[in-house]
Write a protein that holds these residues in place. Sequence first.
Motif, PDB file in Angstrom:
ATOM      1  N   GLN A 132       0.815  -1.228   0.000  1.00  0.00           N
ATOM      2  CA  GLN A 132       0.000   0.000   0.000  1.00  0.00           C
ATOM      3  C   GLN A 132       0.839   1.265   0.000  1.00  0.00           C
ATOM      4  O   GLN A 132       0.291   2.365   0.032  1.00  0.00           O
ATOM      5  N   LYS A 133       2.149   1.083  -0.001  1.00  0.00           N
ATOM      6  CA  LYS A 133       3.086   2.234  -0.001  1.00  0.00           C
ATOM      7  C   LYS A 133       2.778   3.214   1.144  1.00  0.00           C
ATOM      8  O   LYS A 133       2.723   4.442   0.944  1.00  0.00           O
ATOM      9  N   LEU A 134       2.573   2.691   2.309  1.00  0.00           N
ATOM     10  CA  LEU A 134       2.350   3.552   3.489  1.00  0.00           C
ATOM     11  C   LEU A 134       3.644   4.300   3.802  1.00  0.00           C
ATOM     12  O   LEU A 134       4.739   3.743   3.642  1.00  0.00           O
ATOM     13  N   VAL A 135       3.497   5.548   4.225  1.00  0.00           N
ATOM     14  CA  VAL A 135       4.686   6.349   4.552  1.00  0.00           C
ATOM     15  C   VAL A 135       5.014   6.134   6.032  1.00  0.00           C
ATOM     16  O   VAL A 135       4.253   6.531   6.924  1.00  0.00           O
ATOM     17  N   ILE A 136       6.140   5.492   6.254  1.00  0.00           N
ATOM     18  CA  ILE A 136       6.528   5.123   7.629  1.00  0.00           C
ATOM     19  C   ILE A 136       7.010   6.353   8.387  1.00  0.00           C
ATOM     20  O   ILE A 136       7.782   7.152   7.860  1.00  0.00           O
ATOM     21  N   ASN A 137       6.541   6.503   9.614  1.00  0.00           N
ATOM     22  CA  ASN A 137       7.008   7.615  10.456  1.00  0.00           C
ATOM     23  C   ASN A 137       8.448   7.357  10.904  1.00  0.00           C
ATOM     24  O   ASN A 137       8.830   6.205  11.098  1.00  0.00           O
ATOM     25  N   PRO A 138       9.222   8.419  11.096  1.00  0.00           N
ATOM     26  CA  PRO A 138      10.579   8.223  11.611  1.00  0.00           C
ATOM     27  C   PRO A 138      10.551   7.517  12.962  1.00  0.00           C
ATOM     28  O   PRO A 138       9.642   7.759  13.771  1.00  0.00           O
ATOM     29  N   MET A 139      11.548   6.674  13.202  1.00  0.00           N
ATOM     30  CA  MET A 139      11.620   5.908  14.452  1.00  0.00           C
ATOM     31  C   MET A 139      11.600   6.833  15.671  1.00  0.00           C
ATOM     32  O   MET A 139      10.979   6.523  16.690  1.00  0.00           O
TER      33      MET A 139
END
Length: 306
Positions: free
Chosen positions: A52-59
Amino acid sequence: MQTITPEAFFNARRQFLKLGAGALVSSTAISKLLAELPKDTSLHYIPDSNAQKLVINPMEQATHYVNFYEFSTDKEAPVKLSQNMKTTPWHLGFFGEIAKEQMIEVDTLIAKFGLEERIYRFRCVEGWSMVVPWIGFPLYKLLDYLEPNSDAKYVKFTTRHDPTIFPDQNRGIFSAIKYPYVEGLRMDEARHPLTFIAVGMYGKRLLPQNGAPIRLVVPWKYGFKSIKSLDLIECVKEQPLNTWQDQNPNEYGFYANVNPEVDHPRWTQAKERVLGKLLKQPTLKFNGYAKEVEHLYAGMDLRKFF
Ligand code: MTE
């Protein structure tokens, strides 16, 4: 007849801690155990293709803006307060309507079920959200192993109660909420392939503030269902009373499915603020997992079963 009860398990651990590990385990066994402890926190797992190409939040965001009341109601304070939390070894108790009640160490669970990554949206009931790459295994693998019997209608989860780790558990009537923190799922929700037991995130073991060493993640429900630092998993006959429902039944229910159409009595749930973004975005029904999970609630009035 079942022979071990959760109480017996608590007492056995207390006894073990009182005697000190040395009294029960020989020194060779201890050095062997220490040698086997993971030296680095990286994990081996099957990566998620992120279709789904979700945009991962920075760790940094996911690990420094947290809800972990056992440490503090502040969002950042748990980072410092949890630094000395010892999470290995960590034995979980499995009890209730299952074939064999037992305790299992987290690394044994990892070896048994293997690890995979799940990149999930995570939506807190407070109105913020993020996308997190979790690492763990689906809960159904564990349930298959435990073999719940036909009386097992729900799964009850309990966070460890240990005031030497969690300062707020020491504050008696002044604590923020009642402890231990409890959550629950209907058996079909628990067995759903999206329901996940996480031991890591961002390629590494969970940090204490995120619920180390092992927690639940239910991506279509508000974040409070995703209970941290698990101590007990019980298969039970009756619907468990979860902490937030117990705390305030007018505001929090058992199901807690993310739903933009059902507002919290004190704020709207129609929109959410993604951590790190200024503008709000619309909240998706079941947090974007409607296709996968809405059949679980067919015929249920989601305003009543909130
Ligand atoms: N589990 C325990 N034991 N104690 C808590 O305070 N907070 C819940 C949930 N699990 C909580 C908990 C809430 S309200 C949320 S939103 C998520 O954990 C937050 O998870 P995160 O801090 O890793 O983002």
